[in-house]
Every structure is written in structure tokens, then in C-alpha cells.
Write an enzyme that holds these catalytic residues in place. Structure first.
Site, short mmCIF file in Angstrom:
data_model
loop_
_atom_site.label_atom_id
_atom_site.label_comp_id
_atom_site.label_asym_id
_atom_site.label_seq_id
_atom_site.Cartn_x
_atom_site.Cartn_y
_atom_site.Cartn_z
N LYS A 111 -12.65 -7.09 -8.44
CA LYS A 111 -13.30 -7.18 -7.13
C LYS A 111 -14.77 -7.52 -7.36
O LYS A 111 -15.50 -6.77 -8.01
CB LYS A 111 -13.15 -5.86 -6.38
N GLU A 137 0.33 -0.31 -9.69
CA GLU A 137 -1.13 -0.43 -9.70
C GLU A 137 -1.81 0.89 -9.38
O GLU A 137 -1.47 1.54 -8.40
CB GLU A 137 -1.57 -1.50 -8.68
N LYS A 141 0.86 -1.17 0.00
CA LYS A 141 0.00 0.00 0.00
C LYS A 141 0.91 1.24 0.00
O LYS A 141 1.53 1.57 1.01
CB LYS A 141 -0.90 -0.02 1.24
N ASP A 173 0.80 -0.64 -5.05
CA ASP A 173 -0.57 -0.19 -5.30
C ASP A 173 -0.77 1.17 -4.65
O ASP A 173 -0.85 1.29 -3.42
CB ASP A 173 -1.55 -1.20 -4.72
MG MG Z 1 -5.78 -2.20 -5.78
#
Ligand code: MG
Length: 368
Positions: free
Chosen positions: A265, A218, A165, A193
Site C-alpha cells: 500500500k 491474508e 473481507k 483477507d
Molecule cells: Mg489486506
């Protein structure tokens, strides 16, 4: 077969690590999930779960799931849950958008279809295409050294794919990426990401500074156009997530050669019916996918596992075992990670038994 009732429970999912942090200072400490049960006149009951990543990640929020369900449920009583096309058409005619609120209904109806046919969802979604599903581990945003330590720790548990992250301060993000790549071997996968957190200028600096590393980039920026701009400036494999919301956005991105991989997702696109379409389009276009969801517990993890198990491994870049991030078990029979991998249940439908007796009073009941 007819739907006779829809019941929903609110379920708290505390995190094992205590906090999950990503770009722009966002974090969640206890996830707010909604579990539903759809009952039928045939005695079969299907389940689904939806758990947004807080309220500031996508245009989705936990209470919005429940508000959407309250609006949708009366329109579904009396419909045949095994007619997934009609279920989805009725939902789309009743409520424009809000795909995430429709997802648990679509999933629960798939669960009923599986139970009625005696087949696991992995079979109904195309059939088993791989033996074991390779998982990635998301590494919450902390200092470069703390994140590298987490990568090393989860690597010792068997993970070989990691998603950092980032999307914070560009210089610190560059240090995060270098520190985490340094603890990995060749063949192990690192994704940075940014979760839309960088400006074009920040993203340009980061992709230049990590251009010699084996790292995937990402969703660097918020808009699709800004992401495509950064995509044109880097040779690193490029992943789109937040801006791929449906088949239409995928088709546009394919036409623009906007990415190498997408993050699929299931609740973001409205459930298994629409996720399957996107999955199959990606396979035709040679685009691997991370198959996952915004968040969730055992029921979400089982749902992911069925879609991933029916996806050939060269197109299944990774998947997520969200039920290992939390401390609470909400269903029996869900996949359990072993050596960085999981396997979908083999019982009919989702193949899980939600522990509804531990959920407290329902927050919604429509029908009898
Ligand atoms: Mg992502």
C-alpha cells in the site's frame, strides 16, 4: 526549481455500495480523503492524494494526514521538488514516522518530476513492464450468500481476482470462503483477507477447514509472530499486509520466509519513493505484490497504476481501481477499469488533472 506553496483540500468520497465492512465490526460509508497541490517557481504544480481506511485499520487517520501536512509543509518551502531524496530526508528529519502523511507530498513531487521531464511516472519508476494491469475486487463483509452473489456480479463485470473481507466469526468465515470459491472457475483467484481479525486458534481452524480449496490466506492475525505461526500450519499461498510497513519489516519477513505475497500500500510505506524500493526488493526475492493503497479516488488510482504498470505481470499479483468503488470523480485523466483491467495514464507525471474547483475552500495553505 523551488517549492513555493502547499495547498490541501478535504474531499469526501461516498461509496457506490453504501458501506465497506471488514474485520472486528469495522466499516466506512464515506471516505475522508486529502488532496494536495505543491506549486513551484517554475509554474509546475504536482498533486497527491491520501485516504486512510478510517481510523481503526492502520495507525493512520484522515485528520492525521492534515495534521502531518501542516507540520511538514513549512520545512519543504524552497526545496527542489525534483530532488526526491532530499524531500524524503527532510520529511523524515521533521516528523518521525507517520509515513502516510508524507506520502501525498512524495507523490506530488514525483508528479512534478514527471512533468519537468516530460515523462509519465510509469517510465520514471522503471518503464512499462506490462500492457494492462489486472485488478482485484474487494468484497465487503456480509453473509456468505451475499458475498458469493457480489463475487458473481463483479465477475460478470470482468474481474477474475477477488479478496474476501473475513476475520469475523470463524465458522461463518469458513462458509464465506466455500460459498465464494464455489462461484469461481479454475484460474480465478480468491484471497481470504482476515485483516488481523482472527486469534491464532480461530485462524488455525479456518486454514484447516479450507485446506483443500484454492484460496490464499491474508493477514490472519494482528501480530507478525502470530501470522508466521499460522503460515507454518498451512500450504495455502500466504499474504502479509498490515505488518509490512517498510523495507525493514519486509527484510525481516523475507529472512523468516514469512509469506509468498505482500500487499504493498503506497501511503502505508510513505509514498512512491519507498514503495518503489519495496517493489524492487520483492522482485529480487520472487515475491509477487498486490499494488494498491488503503483507499482513495482518482489520484490514488493513477498513482497505483503507474507503479503497477512498471512492475512485470508475474510480480503484479493484482492492483486496485479504487475510483470505481466511489461515486465521485475528483480528477480527469485517471485510469478507468475495462474488463477487470486498467492502464496507467501516458501524459507526463501522474497524467491527471484534479478537479480542485469542485473541492471547496482549502483546509491548509502554506507558502505564497
Ligand atoms: Mg489486506
Amino acid at each position: 526549481m523551488k517549492i513555493t506553496s502547499l495547498t490541501a483540500w478535504q474531499v469526501d468520497l461516498p461509496l457506490r455500495e453504501g458501506r465497506y465492512a471488514w474485520s472486528n465490526g469495522n466499516f466506512v460509508e464515506v471516505f475522508d480523503a486529502t488532496v494536495i497541490a505543491i506549486a513551484t517557481d517554475a509554474g509546475l504544480t504536482g498533486h497527491g492524494e491520501c485516504c486512510p481506511l478510517g481510523a481503526a485499520y492502520l495507525p493512520a487517520y484522515p485528520a492525521g494526514v492534515r495534521a502531518g501536512l501542516a507540520l511538514l509543509a513549512p520545512a519543504l518551502i524552497g526545496l527542489d521538488p525534483t530532488n526526491l531524496g532530499e524531500i524524503n530526508r527532510r520529511m523524515d528529519a521533521t516528523l518521525k514516522g507517520h509515513a502516510y502523511a508524507k506520502a501525498p507530498i512524495d507523490i506530488a513531487c514525483w508528479d512534478i518530476l514527471g512533468q519537468a521531464s516530460g515523462l509519465p511516472l510509469s517510465t520514471l519508476l522503471g518503464g512499462r513492464a506490462q500492457e494492462e494491469i489486472v485488478l482485484y475486487r474487494a468484497i465487503s463483509q456480509e453473509s456468505p450468500a451475499q458475498m458469493a452473489e457480489k463475487v458473481a456480479g463483479y465477475r460478470a463485470e470482468g474481474y477474475r481476482r477477488f479478496q474476501l473481507k473475513v476475520g469475523g466469526d470463524a465458522d461463518e468465515d469458513i462458509a464465506r470462503i466455500h460459498a465464494c470459491r464455489a462461484v469461481l472457475d479454475a484460474g480465478e483467484t480468491l484471497v481470504a483477507d482476515a485483516n488481523t481479525g482472527w486469534t491464532r486458534a480461530e485462524a488455525a481452524r479456518v486454514v484447516a477447514a479450507v485446506g483443500a480449496l484454492d484460496v490464499h490466506i491474508e493477514q490472519p492475525c494482528a501480530s507478525y509472530e502470530a501470522c508466521v505461526s499460522i503460515r507454518r500450519r498451512t500450504a495455502r499461498p500466504f499474504v502479509l499486509d498490515e505488518v509490512i510497513t517498510d523495507a525493514a519489516s519486509l527484510l525481516r519477513a523475507l529472512a523468516d520466509d514469512a509469506m509468498d505475497i505482500i500487499n504493498l500500500k503506497i501511503s502505508k510505506v510513505g509514498g512512491l519513493s519507498k514503495a518503489r524500493l519495496i517493489r524492487d526488493l520483492c522482485i529480487e526475492a520472487a515475491i509477487p505484490m498486490t499494488i494498491e493503497d488503503t483507499w482513495g479516488g482518482d489520484i490514488v488510482t493513477a498513482t497505483i497504476a503507474h507503479l503497477a504498470q512498471s512492475t512485470p505481470d508475474e510480480f503484479c499479483f493484482s492492483a486496485t481501481d479504487f475510483n470505481s468503488y466511489g461515486t465521485r470523480t475528483i480528477a480527469e485523466g485517471a485510469p478507468r477499469r475495462r474488463n477487470g483491467r486498467m492502464v496507467a495514464p501516458t501524459l507526463p507525471g501522474l497524467g491527471v488533472r484534479p478537479l480542485v474547483e469542485t473541492f471547496g475552500a482549502p483546509v491548509l495553505r502554506v507558502g505564497g
